[in-house]
Design a protein around this motif. Structure first.
Motif, PDB file in Angstrom:
ATOM      1  N   ARG A  21       2.846 -53.926 -30.059  1.00 49.19           N
ATOM      2  CA  ARG A  21       1.497 -53.489 -30.455  1.00 49.19           C
ATOM      3  C   ARG A  21       0.756 -52.908 -29.249  1.00 49.19           C
ATOM      4  N   PHE A  22       0.861 -53.569 -28.097  1.00 50.88           N
ATOM      5  CA  PHE A  22       0.188 -53.092 -26.890  1.00 50.88           C
ATOM      6  C   PHE A  22       0.730 -51.730 -26.457  1.00 50.88           C
ATOM      7  N   TYR A  23       2.034 -51.603 -26.359  1.00 50.35           N
ATOM      8  CA  TYR A  23       2.635 -50.359 -25.872  1.00 50.35           C
ATOM      9  C   TYR A  23       2.394 -49.199 -26.837  1.00 50.35           C
ATOM     10  N   GLU A  24       2.344 -49.469 -28.109  1.00 45.75           N
ATOM     11  CA  GLU A  24       2.125 -48.409 -29.091  1.00 45.75           C
ATOM     12  C   GLU A  24       0.643 -48.120 -29.302  1.00 45.75           C
ATOM     13  N   ARG A  25      -0.175 -49.149 -29.464  1.00 44.07           N
ATOM     14  CA  ARG A  25      -1.596 -48.927 -29.770  1.00 44.07           C
ATOM     15  C   ARG A  25      -2.428 -48.672 -28.528  1.00 44.07           C
ATOM     16  N   GLN A  26      -2.321 -49.538 -27.524  1.00 41.03           N
ATOM     17  CA  GLN A  26      -3.154 -49.378 -26.342  1.00 41.03           C
ATOM     18  C   GLN A  26      -2.648 -48.261 -25.421  1.00 41.03           C
ATOM     19  N   LEU A  27      -1.347 -48.218 -25.189  1.00 38.81           N
ATOM     20  CA  LEU A  27      -0.825 -47.188 -24.290  1.00 38.81           C
ATOM     21  C   LEU A  27      -0.485 -45.894 -25.012  1.00 38.81           C
ATOM     22  N   GLY A  28      -0.368 -45.947 -26.319  1.00 36.52           N
ATOM     23  CA  GLY A  28      -0.118 -44.728 -27.089  1.00 36.52           C
ATOM     24  C   GLY A  28       1.310 -44.222 -27.038  1.00 36.52           C
ATOM     25  N   LEU A  29       2.272 -45.077 -26.669  1.00 35.75           N
ATOM     26  CA  LEU A  29       3.664 -44.635 -26.661  1.00 35.75           C
ATOM     27  C   LEU A  29       4.133 -44.449 -28.101  1.00 35.75           C
ATOM     28  N   GLU A  30       4.933 -43.415 -28.309  1.00 34.93           N
ATOM     29  CA  GLU A  30       5.472 -43.171 -29.644  1.00 34.93           C
ATOM     30  C   GLU A  30       6.408 -44.301 -30.028  1.00 34.93           C
ATOM     31  N   ARG A  31       6.398 -44.628 -31.305  1.00 37.13           N
ATOM     32  CA  ARG A  31       7.232 -45.718 -31.807  1.00 37.13           C
ATOM     33  C   ARG A  31       8.650 -45.575 -31.276  1.00 37.13           C
ATOM     34  N   GLY A  32       9.154 -46.660 -30.745  1.00 35.81           N
ATOM     35  CA  GLY A  32      10.486 -46.659 -30.165  1.00 35.81           C
ATOM     36  C   GLY A  32      11.554 -47.029 -31.163  1.00 35.81           C
ATOM     37  N   GLU A  33      12.639 -47.546 -30.616  1.00 33.26           N
ATOM     38  CA  GLU A  33      13.816 -47.827 -31.432  1.00 33.26           C
ATOM     39  C   GLU A  33      14.340 -49.224 -31.126  1.00 33.26           C
ATOM     40  N   ALA A  34      14.588 -49.980 -32.188  1.00 37.39           N
ATOM     41  CA  ALA A  34      15.177 -51.310 -32.043  1.00 37.39           C
ATOM     42  C   ALA A  34      16.665 -51.175 -31.781  1.00 37.39           C
ATOM     43  N   LYS A  35      17.164 -51.957 -30.845  1.00 37.81           N
ATOM     44  CA  LYS A  35      18.584 -51.961 -30.506  1.00 37.81           C
ATOM     45  C   LYS A  35      19.239 -53.224 -31.072  1.00 37.81           C
ATOM     46  N   PRO A  36      20.543 -53.178 -31.344  1.00 39.45           N
ATOM     47  CA  PRO A  36      21.234 -54.346 -31.915  1.00 39.45           C
ATOM     48  C   PRO A  36      21.139 -55.615 -31.066  1.00 39.45           C
ATOM     49  N   ASP A  37      20.960 -55.457 -29.741  1.00 41.95           N
ATOM     50  CA  ASP A  37      20.890 -56.642 -28.871  1.00 41.95           C
ATOM     51  C   ASP A  37      19.486 -57.240 -28.791  1.00 41.95           C
ATOM     52  N   GLY A  38      18.531 -56.703 -29.582  1.00 40.60           N
ATOM     53  CA  GLY A  38      17.183 -57.258 -29.607  1.00 40.60           C
ATOM     54  C   GLY A  38      16.166 -56.501 -28.780  1.00 40.60           C
ATOM     55  N   LYS A  39      16.614 -55.585 -27.941  1.00 41.99           N
ATOM     56  CA  LYS A  39      15.680 -54.782 -27.148  1.00 41.99           C
ATOM     57  C   LYS A  39      14.937 -53.809 -28.055  1.00 41.99           C
ATOM     58  N   PHE A  40      13.768 -53.373 -27.581  1.00 40.51           N
ATOM     59  CA  PHE A  40      13.031 -52.309 -28.244  1.00 40.51           C
ATOM     60  C   PHE A  40      12.760 -51.257 -27.181  1.00 40.51           C
ATOM     61  N   VAL A  41      13.200 -50.021 -27.407  1.00 39.06           N
ATOM     62  CA  VAL A  41      13.209 -48.996 -26.368  1.00 39.06           C
ATOM     63  C   VAL A  41      12.265 -47.847 -26.716  1.00 39.06           C
ATOM     64  N   TYR A  42      11.461 -47.467 -25.721  1.00 37.06           N
ATOM     65  CA  TYR A  42      10.556 -46.314 -25.825  1.00 37.06           C
ATOM     66  C   TYR A  42      11.035 -45.227 -24.876  1.00 37.06           C
ATOM     67  N   ARG A  43      10.972 -43.996 -25.298  1.00 41.94           N
ATOM     68  CA  ARG A  43      11.246 -42.859 -24.411  1.00 41.94           C
ATOM     69  C   ARG A  43       9.899 -42.427 -23.834  1.00 41.94           C
ATOM     70  N   CYS A  44       9.886 -42.209 -22.538  1.00 41.62           N
ATOM     71  CA  CYS A  44       8.619 -41.932 -21.865  1.00 41.62           C
ATOM     72  C   CYS A  44       8.861 -41.025 -20.668  1.00 41.62           C
ATOM     73  N   GLY A  45       8.535 -39.736 -20.807  1.00 41.86           N
ATOM     74  CA  GLY A  45       8.632 -38.823 -19.678  1.00 41.86           C
ATOM     75  C   GLY A  45      10.014 -38.709 -19.076  1.00 41.86           C
ATOM     76  N   GLY A  46      11.060 -38.713 -19.877  1.00 44.91           N
ATOM     77  CA  GLY A  46      12.415 -38.584 -19.355  1.00 44.91           C
ATOM     78  C   GLY A  46      13.053 -39.897 -18.939  1.00 44.91           C
ATOM     79  N   THR A  47      12.321 -40.994 -19.074  1.00 49.73           N
ATOM     80  CA  THR A  47      12.880 -42.313 -18.791  1.00 49.73           C
ATOM     81  C   THR A  47      12.747 -43.164 -20.055  1.00 49.73           C
ATOM     82  N   GLU A  48      13.210 -44.371 -19.963  1.00 42.97           N
ATOM     83  CA  GLU A  48      13.054 -45.310 -21.066  1.00 42.97           C
ATOM     84  C   GLU A  48      12.396 -46.588 -20.557  1.00 42.97           C
ATOM     85  N   ILE A  49      11.613 -47.194 -21.428  1.00 43.65           N
ATOM     86  CA  ILE A  49      11.073 -48.526 -21.174  1.00 43.65           C
ATOM     87  C   ILE A  49      11.676 -49.418 -22.248  1.00 43.65           C
ATOM     88  N   ALA A  50      12.410 -50.430 -21.823  1.00 49.10           N
ATOM     89  CA  ALA A  50      13.051 -51.344 -22.762  1.00 49.10           C
ATOM     90  C   ALA A  50      12.373 -52.702 -22.685  1.00 49.10           C
TER      91      ALA A  50
END
Length: 126
Positions: A21-50
């Protein structure tokens, strides 16, 4: 050897939904992707935040992620309007004015995500 490879920043979180909620609503990152291992990954400026669940979390005493911005004052105003609270410091050799500290060749401002990870905005000085 690794210059052309994408970088993924790994951030531990106790509560994945709260962090998302913080990363999407407060920081405005586009909805990321859930990974099978439980991580949630955002693409951000050519990098990823997991975001990865970790029951106890791990609070680092240093900046975990810094976002490079063109206009730090405008970025601070935009994030404050979304509810982000910036830290202020008044230490010998380290003082913020309107949340910004000038550090040699850059300006920087810090805030925390709800999990206690220290995040930063920085603007390079010309």
């Amino acid at each position: 050897m690794l210059n052309a490879n994408q970088v993924t920043v790994m951030l531990p979180v106790k509560d994945l939904e709260r962090a998302r909620r913080f990363y999407e609503r407060q920081l405005g990152l586009e909805r990321g992707e859930a990974k099978p291992d439980g991580k949630f990954v955002y693409r951000c400026g050519g990098t990823e935040i997991a975001l990865f669940p970790r029951p106890g979390g791990t609070k680092a005493e240093h900046t975990a992620v810094s976002f490079k911005v063109e206009d730090i004052a405008a970025a601070i105003r935009a994030l404050e309007a979304r509810g982000v609270a910036f830290a202020d410091y008044d230490l010998p050799g380290f003082k913020t004015v309107e949340h910004v500290c000038v550090l040699g060749s850059e300006k920087a401002a810090w805030f925390q995500d709800p999990e206690g990870n220290i995040l930063c905005l920085h603007e390079d000085l010309q």
